[in-house]
Scaffold this active site. Structure first.
Site, short mmCIF file in Angstrom:
data_model
loop_
_atom_site.label_atom_id
_atom_site.label_comp_id
_atom_site.label_asym_id
_atom_site.label_seq_id
_atom_site.Cartn_x
_atom_site.Cartn_y
_atom_site.Cartn_z
N ASP A 193 112.08 -33.74 25.42
CA ASP A 193 112.39 -33.14 24.48
C ASP A 193 113.88 -33.30 24.15
O ASP A 193 114.57 -33.92 24.90
CB ASP A 193 112.43 -31.52 24.89
CG ASP A 193 111.14 -31.14 25.23
OD1 ASP A 193 110.14 -31.64 24.70
OD2 ASP A 193 111.01 -30.11 25.89
N1 URA Z 1 108.29 -31.18 29.82
C1 URA Z 1 108.88 -30.25 28.89
O1 URA Z 1 109.04 -29.18 28.86
N2 URA Z 1 109.91 -31.11 28.21
C2 URA Z 1 110.09 -32.41 28.49
O2 URA Z 1 111.17 -33.05 27.96
C3 URA Z 1 109.25 -33.10 29.65
C4 URA Z 1 108.49 -32.40 30.11
#
Ligand code: URA
Length: 231
Positions: free
Chosen positions: A106
């Site tokens: 993310d």
């Molecule tokens: N899980 C998440 O919620 N975000 C990420 O970036 C990676 C794994």
């Protein structure tokens, strides 16, 4: 050993388009060994090619780990903002195939992100069938409870609107509000959603390991080449 056309090699490795290659040759930028190349259709061994005096960049393909900083996306969609590829040599994005990330983090997640132009590695390392463990370091908004450990390990935890339960995951509490979580799958926002399903908000998320590979002390925004065998 296979020989390839010079114009194909230049375009495949992101130097210039096939159309532009004639100009590069005219300008004397391309050599075969010590000799200036003249004909873009000439077939040569990749190892013999010199471009601006340098051997071809990553002739066998690219595989690097990047320490992703917060605030960059893994998508190339400009509407989503600045992306992680801007931290890497521009030419790598012009290769055919271009570099891509192995799965996504993310925008606000930091940590270990693999970057490659080898599609088969993306397939292999993002499929839960291959059981590559990813480790996430999590900070949540409230004190953690030990009951989360067997729940996450049970293989029964269902995320809203998903029919398949999450595969067993290993949670280790490292502080009152911090933990590490080992996952072998990579569903959309999975870590945040696993904690949210139990009433916790993830305040920071960092991936420290991917398979056997540890981010170590690689500074944010920096990358280094890794071998396939090290994952
Ligand atoms: N899980 C998440 O919620 N975000 C990420 O970036 C990676 C794994």
């Amino acid at each position: 050993m296979t020989r390839f056309r010079i114009d194909q090699m230049l375009s495949r490795h992101g130097y210039c388009s096939r159309g532009e290659s004639r100009g590069w040759l005219k300008a004397g930028r391309v050599r075969i060994g010590d000799l200036i190349a003249k004909d873009p259709s000439e077939k040569v061994l990749l190892a013999d090619l010199r471009i601006d005096g340098e051997p071809v960049d990553h002739p066998e393909g690219i595989l690097v780990m990047l320490h992703k900083p917060a605030g960059l996306v893994c998508s190339r969609d400009e509407r989503e903002g600045a992306n992680v590829f801007s931290l890497l040599p521009e030419r790598w994005s012009r290769r055919n195939p271009p570099i891509t990330s192995v799965g996504r983090l993310d925008k606000e997640t930091t940590g270990l992100l693999l970057i490659t132009d080898r599609g088969e590695l993306v397939q292999r390392w993002t499929s839960p069938r291959h059981k590559v463990t990813k480790r996430y370091e999590v900070l949540v908004d409230q004190d953690l409870t030990p009951e989360l450990i067997p729940l996450f390990a049970s293989g029964t935890l269902r995320l809203p609107d998903e029919s398949d339960p999450c595969l067993p995951a290993t949670l280790t509490l490292t502080g009152t509000r911090t933990a590490s979580l080992d996952l072998i799958e990579g569903r959309y926002h999975q870590v945040r959603r696993m904690f949210a399903s139990q009433g916790f908000r993830v305040e920071s998320l960092h991936r420290s390991r991917f398979g056997a590979l540890d981010l170590g002390d690689l500074p944010p925004g920096q990358w280094r080449a890794v071998s396939e065998a090290s994952i």
